[in-house]
Scaffold this motif. Structure first.
Motif, PDB file in Angstrom:
ATOM      1  N   THR A   4      37.977  31.641  37.348  1.00 33.43           N
ATOM      2  CA  THR A   4      37.336  32.483  38.353  1.00 33.43           C
ATOM      3  C   THR A   4      37.474  31.877  39.744  1.00 33.43           C
ATOM      4  O   THR A   4      37.786  32.575  40.715  1.00 33.43           O
ATOM      5  CB  THR A   4      35.844  32.675  38.025  1.00 33.43           C
ATOM      6  N   ALA A   5      37.244  30.567  39.854  1.00 36.41           N
ATOM      7  CA  ALA A   5      37.361  29.887  41.146  1.00 36.41           C
ATOM      8  C   ALA A   5      38.780  29.994  41.687  1.00 36.41           C
ATOM      9  O   ALA A   5      38.993  30.252  42.875  1.00 36.41           O
ATOM     10  CB  ALA A   5      36.950  28.423  40.998  1.00 36.41           C
ATOM     11  N   LEU A   6      39.768  29.799  40.809  1.00 32.55           N
ATOM     12  CA  LEU A   6      41.166  29.903  41.222  1.00 32.55           C
ATOM     13  C   LEU A   6      41.479  31.306  41.731  1.00 32.55           C
ATOM     14  O   LEU A   6      42.094  31.478  42.796  1.00 32.55           O
ATOM     15  CB  LEU A   6      42.075  29.555  40.039  1.00 32.55           C
ATOM     16  N   GLY A   7      41.060  32.315  40.983  1.00 29.91           N
ATOM     17  CA  GLY A   7      41.320  33.690  41.392  1.00 29.91           C
ATOM     18  C   GLY A   7      40.590  34.071  42.665  1.00 29.91           C
ATOM     19  O   GLY A   7      41.131  34.803  43.509  1.00 29.91           O
ATOM     20  N   ALA A   8      39.350  33.578  42.830  1.00 24.49           N
ATOM     21  CA  ALA A   8      38.572  33.901  44.029  1.00 24.49           C
ATOM     22  C   ALA A   8      39.229  33.307  45.275  1.00 24.49           C
ATOM     23  O   ALA A   8      39.283  33.954  46.328  1.00 24.49           O
ATOM     24  CB  ALA A   8      37.150  33.374  43.874  1.00 24.49           C
ATOM     25  N   VAL A   9      39.746  32.094  45.153  1.00 26.74           N
ATOM     26  CA  VAL A   9      40.433  31.454  46.289  1.00 26.74           C
ATOM     27  C   VAL A   9      41.707  32.221  46.631  1.00 26.74           C
ATOM     28  O   VAL A   9      41.985  32.510  47.803  1.00 26.74           O
ATOM     29  CB  VAL A   9      40.757  29.982  45.969  1.00 26.74           C
ATOM     30  N   LEU A  10      42.481  32.582  45.603  1.00 28.20           N
ATOM     31  CA  LEU A  10      43.704  33.349  45.838  1.00 28.20           C
ATOM     32  C   LEU A  10      43.388  34.714  46.440  1.00 28.20           C
ATOM     33  O   LEU A  10      44.080  35.188  47.349  1.00 28.20           O
ATOM     34  CB  LEU A  10      44.479  33.519  44.531  1.00 28.20           C
TER      35      LEU A  10
END
Length: 226
Positions: A144-150
């Protein structure tokens, strides 16, 4: 990968690898879509920490965008995740005595975690089960953190990554099959869903789970006479 856990066997981290393969990309898709829909990146991560409901989190995105009240979202989440009641009933004898650990194991129970927990040997300790549950959630939060940053940096489509969930369930079904001496549970599940879809297509999954529970009770009564 054999899902076995003894004192000298694979660690909870190793056992969670198949879940990571599904959770990281799917969590990334959720985080990305949440931010693209206008939500703040930190709220996407907070959702995966405090809600941690997979399909319900995806369902939450258009509901929040449409401005629906929190009560409606909570009710919809309850309906979608009602199947976890059946999961929990079969794990009552495995729940830790400790209050915090007990609460977390109940909170962190997902389809994939349940599948792993039910294939572990009886000597697995309650805390090993809790650690496995926690590591699985960390994969989801990390994705989730990776996708939110992207999502806050780029504009692109993530089509096709949803197949990761299908692949994950295929792996877990195989592990469940290998851990059982009888294939009856698998056949019950395979037959329950099409029957449920014919009877109640709008809620086929919930109906299939209920039919599977009834079938399990009936088979147990025939086998053990109780």
């Amino acid at each position: 990968m054999s899902v076995s856990l003894t004192t000298a066997g694979p660690s909870p981290l190793l056992l969670s690898v198949p879940v990571a393969v599904g959770y990281v990309p799917l969590g990334a898709v959720f985080g990305f879509l949440f931010v693209q829909a206008g939500g703040p990146w930190w709220l996407a991560i907070a959702s995966s920490i405090w809600v941690y409901a997979g399909a319900s989190q995806f369902m939450m995105i258009p509901m929040l965008t449409a401005g629906l009240p929190i009560g409606s979202i909570a009710l919809a989440t309850l309906v979608v995740n009602l199947r976890h009641v059946f999961y929990g009933l079969s794990l009552l004898h495995l729940v830790p005595k400790n209050g915090l650990a007990k609460f977390y194991l109940i909170f962190g129970l997902t389809d994939e975690t349940y599948s792993l927990l039910t294939t572990l040997p009886p000597e697995t300790t309650p805390m090993q089960r809790v650690w496995l549950t926690l590591i699985n959630q960390m994969w989801w939060v990390s994705g989730t953190a990776l996708g939110a940053v992207l999502g806050s940096q780029v504009q692109t489509q993530l089509a096709g990554l949803d197949f990761a969930l299908v692949a994950l369930f295929a792996v877990l079904v195989v592990e469940q099959w290998r851990a059982r001496s009888s294939a009856k549970p698998l056949w019950v599940a395979l037959l329950s869903y099409p029957v449920a879809w014919l009877i109640w297509p709008a809620h086929a999954l919930l109906a299939a789970i209920g039919m599977s529970v009834v079938a399990a009770i009936w088979l147990d009564w025939i086998t053990h006479g109780r």
